[in-house]
Motif scaffolding. Structure first.
Motif, short mmCIF file in Angstrom:
data_model
loop_
_atom_site.label_atom_id
_atom_site.label_comp_id
_atom_site.label_asym_id
_atom_site.label_seq_id
_atom_site.Cartn_x
_atom_site.Cartn_y
_atom_site.Cartn_z
N LEU A 159 2.76 2.35 2.23
CA LEU A 159 2.79 3.01 3.54
C LEU A 159 4.18 2.93 4.15
N TYR A 167 1.20 1.37 -5.82
CA TYR A 167 -0.03 1.85 -5.21
C TYR A 167 -0.16 3.36 -5.30
N ALA A 168 0.95 4.07 -5.04
CA ALA A 168 0.90 5.53 -5.01
C ALA A 168 0.59 6.14 -6.37
N LEU A 214 -6.41 -2.79 7.37
CA LEU A 214 -5.16 -3.03 8.09
C LEU A 214 -5.41 -3.08 9.59
N PRO A 249 -7.03 5.67 -5.37
CA PRO A 249 -6.66 4.28 -5.07
C PRO A 249 -7.79 3.45 -4.46
N LEU A 250 -8.74 4.10 -3.76
CA LEU A 250 -9.79 3.30 -3.13
C LEU A 250 -10.67 2.61 -4.17
N LEU A 278 -3.55 7.84 4.39
CA LEU A 278 -2.57 7.83 3.29
C LEU A 278 -2.90 6.75 2.27
N ALA A 279 -3.64 5.72 2.67
CA ALA A 279 -4.10 4.74 1.69
C ALA A 279 -5.12 5.40 0.75
N ALA A 280 -5.89 6.35 1.30
CA ALA A 280 -6.88 7.05 0.48
C ALA A 280 -6.23 8.16 -0.34
N VAL A 281 -5.23 8.84 0.23
CA VAL A 281 -4.53 9.93 -0.47
C VAL A 281 -3.02 9.63 -0.39
N PRO A 282 -2.50 8.83 -1.31
CA PRO A 282 -1.09 8.40 -1.19
C PRO A 282 -0.08 9.51 -1.40
N LEU A 284 0.82 -1.21 0.00
CA LEU A 284 0.00 0.00 0.00
C LEU A 284 0.85 1.27 0.00
N SER A 324 -12.56 11.67 -0.08
CA SER A 324 -11.17 11.78 -0.54
C SER A 324 -10.98 11.17 -1.92
N ASN A 325 -11.83 10.21 -2.30
CA ASN A 325 -11.68 9.57 -3.61
C ASN A 325 -12.88 9.83 -4.51
N ARG A 327 -2.45 5.56 8.41
CA ARG A 327 -2.34 4.56 7.32
C ARG A 327 -3.59 4.60 6.45
N LEU A 339 -13.77 9.02 4.03
CA LEU A 339 -12.99 8.26 3.06
C LEU A 339 -13.57 8.42 1.65
#
Lengths: 306, 238
Positions: free
Chosen positions: A52, A67-68, A81, A73-74, B85-89, A50, A102-103, B82, A99
């Motif tokens: 991270l 991933y980045a 996690l 990405p969602l 940042l998974a949502a906005v990398p 991911l 954001s996407n 986490r 969430l």
């Protein structure tokens, strides 16, 4: 179709190597169980996937992309996690709305995943009031929010009640049947055996096995047959003629190792041995796993001596 | 990925936490209440009616710092970062969105606080009160100052990854160190973030810094904290 590719992945924390030159591929359309004891590197691998954590070496890609590099990405990858990631003072619904925003996911998806995970009736309660099982469901709801083709779940059955465990089993099967790539980490053998088609097994950061569940069990655990008879002497004689033996199971029955049930049935019938019970004993994932780790320990010991 | 969705998400995070809305209202209430108290004591030769009007900022800034700290520290609990940042990398984008989501409401509440403070000060002090010109300057200064302090706290929290650590550095610093050091010496002490920024709340000043240059010095401190916070979020494993 989106597969996950891990290539020569290594992660060191100081001098400790959490993930050690790991290479494997997770294919779509099936549930891949990610097995290993606590501390084997499963969660670290998921965090590396991911983006991270930063890998010390190697790459982890999803559908060929890091991933980045996913713009939203969602919509591509859903991950659970930590069940504790939702703020206790926020409601489950608000947590998912944050969430979704954001996407640029529609608010309708929030209500859909709440429905799907059975949280709709409690969606406006603060997460603080949730049990661990409910938080786990909220984490899964967040993973499903973007309707992603790839789903990564770290120990999803943690804290779930029996009903929840049955539910997650069905959910994972359903996601795989829809053609998604599903990677589920666990340290529970029987649980994993109930949903996985394929296994990736880690031990101390290294890949120990990557093969179908059935094959993993069959190559590691010899099947045996359980027999109960009123004439043990005749049974022993008949088995001996075919180069087989029977061990006392201790409860009045006998166990014939390395044998198939149809073979023993035919053999007993030909010899006229009266049978009271005849059952196949298939190997379990647990046995196969213990066999694997035993060989692994031996291998490591030899290496250290050399 | 454009910036707007990340900002909307961060703004929604702030709106949906009652404790954050609480600390924002505390900025207004604490400033107004302590300003009103201070304004009742209008004696002394070096009485500054303008500073007296905005004296409550000393207390309001604690609430502003609490706001900036909790908005950021929520990310460092239970793996929340986490998930974010998974949502906005893109971590720089994420951090910028977080800072903007802290700054906007802090500025709005700060402006309201400044205007309410000015109104209260003029009402209590009557003819001794500050004029509209210097009053409005101080009200805007108060808003900018409170915003900068909230951002300073947010940046520091991202570096320390803990709200408790940030508050246990900033609050003693503001309440004790700055008062003591500030009274002892001029010069260097005037460059401390709170001393420099609060010049904008005074009618007269005698250092090298004026109201706007003072705020610029505070802004430098804040920029440093934000840059360090952004660097820390970018560099470290989440």
């Amino acid at each position: 179709m989106t597969s996950i590719d891990v290539q020569d992945l290594t992660k060191e924390y100081g001098s400790r190597r959490a993930v050690d030159h790991l290479t494997f591929r997770v294919e779509p359309g099936r549930v891949t169980g990610f097995l290993g004891p606590n501390g084997a590197g499963k969660s670290t691998t998921l965090r590396l996937l991911l983006g991270l954590d930063r890998p010390t070496n190697g790459t982890a890609t999803i559908g060929g992309r890091a991933y980045a590099d996913f713009p939203e990405p969602l919509r591509a990858v859903g991950a659970l996690l930590d069940a504790g990631a939702a703020h206790g003072s926020r409601t489950a619904r608000d947590h998912l709305r944050v969430l979704a925003a954001s996407n640029r996911l529609p608010e309708r998806r929030v209500d859909e995943v709440l429905e799907e995970t059975g949280l709709a009736p409690v969606a406006r309660r603060r997460v603080r009031t949730y049990s661990l099982g409910m938080r786990q469901r909220l984490g899964i709801a967040a993973a499903l929010l973007g309707d992603p083709p790839v789903v990564l779940l770290d120990e999803p059955s943690n804290g779930l009640d029996p009903e929840g465990i049955v539910w997650i089993r069905g959910l994972l099967r359903r996601l795989a049947a829809q053609g998604r790539t599903v990677l589920v980490s666990s340290h529970l053998m029987n649980e994993t055996a109930s949903f996985a088609d394929h296994l990736v097994v880690l031990g101390r950061g290294r890949l120990l096995a990557d093969l179908p569940l059935r094959e993993f069990i069959d190559t590691r655990v010899q099947p045996s047959v359980r027999v109960r008879t009123s004439d043990p002497a005749a049974l022993h004689a008949a088995l001996a003629r075919h180069g087989l033996r029977a061990d006392d199971s201790g409860d009045g029955a006998w166990t014939v190792p390395h044998a198939r049930v149809d073979e023993i049935g035919r053999l007993a019938s030909e010899a006229g041995v009266p049978l009271l019970e005849l059952a196949a004993r298939e190997g379990t994932l647990e046995e196969a796993y213990l066999d694997l780790t035993a060989t692994e320990a031996e291998f490591t010991a030899q290496h250290q001596e050399a | 990925m454009p910036f707007a969705p990340a900002l909307r998400s961060e703004w929604l995070k702030i709106r949906t936490l009652r404790s954050l809305l609480g600390s924002l209202s505390a900025v207004l209430l604490a400033t107004a209440a302590f300003s009103a108290l201070a304004a009742t004591d209008s004696g002394g030769a070096d009485f500054d009616p303008l500073y007296s009007t905005f004296f409550g900022v000393n207390f309001g800034q604690i609430a502003a710092i609490a706001f900036g700290t909790t908005a950021m520290s929520a990310e460092f609990r239970g793996g929340a970062l986490r998930l974010s940042l998974a949502a906005v990398p893109d971590r720089t984008r994420w951090f910028a969105a977080k800072a903007a989501a802290v700054a906007a409401p802090a500025l709005a509440v700060g402006l309201l606080t400044g205007l309410v403070g000015l109104a209260v000060g003029r009402a209590v002090l009557g003819s001794d009160g500050p004029g509209w010109g210097e009053g409005l300057r101080a009200a805007v200064g108060c808003a900018v100052y409170l915003t900068l302090m909230a951002l300073l706290a947010a940046g520091l929290t991202a570096v320390l990854r803990s709200g408790v650590a940030t508050l246990s550095i900033l609050i003693p610093f503001l309440l004790i160190v700055s008062f003591v050091v500030g009274d002892l010496s001029g010069g260097v002490a005037d460059l401390l973030p709170d001393r420099a920024g609060q010049i904008a709340l005074h009618r007269t000043w005698d250092g090298t810094l004026g109201p706007w240059t003072g705020l610029a010095v505070t802004a430098l401190w804040t920029s440093a904290a934000l840059a360090a916070g952004a660097w820390s979020v970018r560099r470290r494993d989440a």
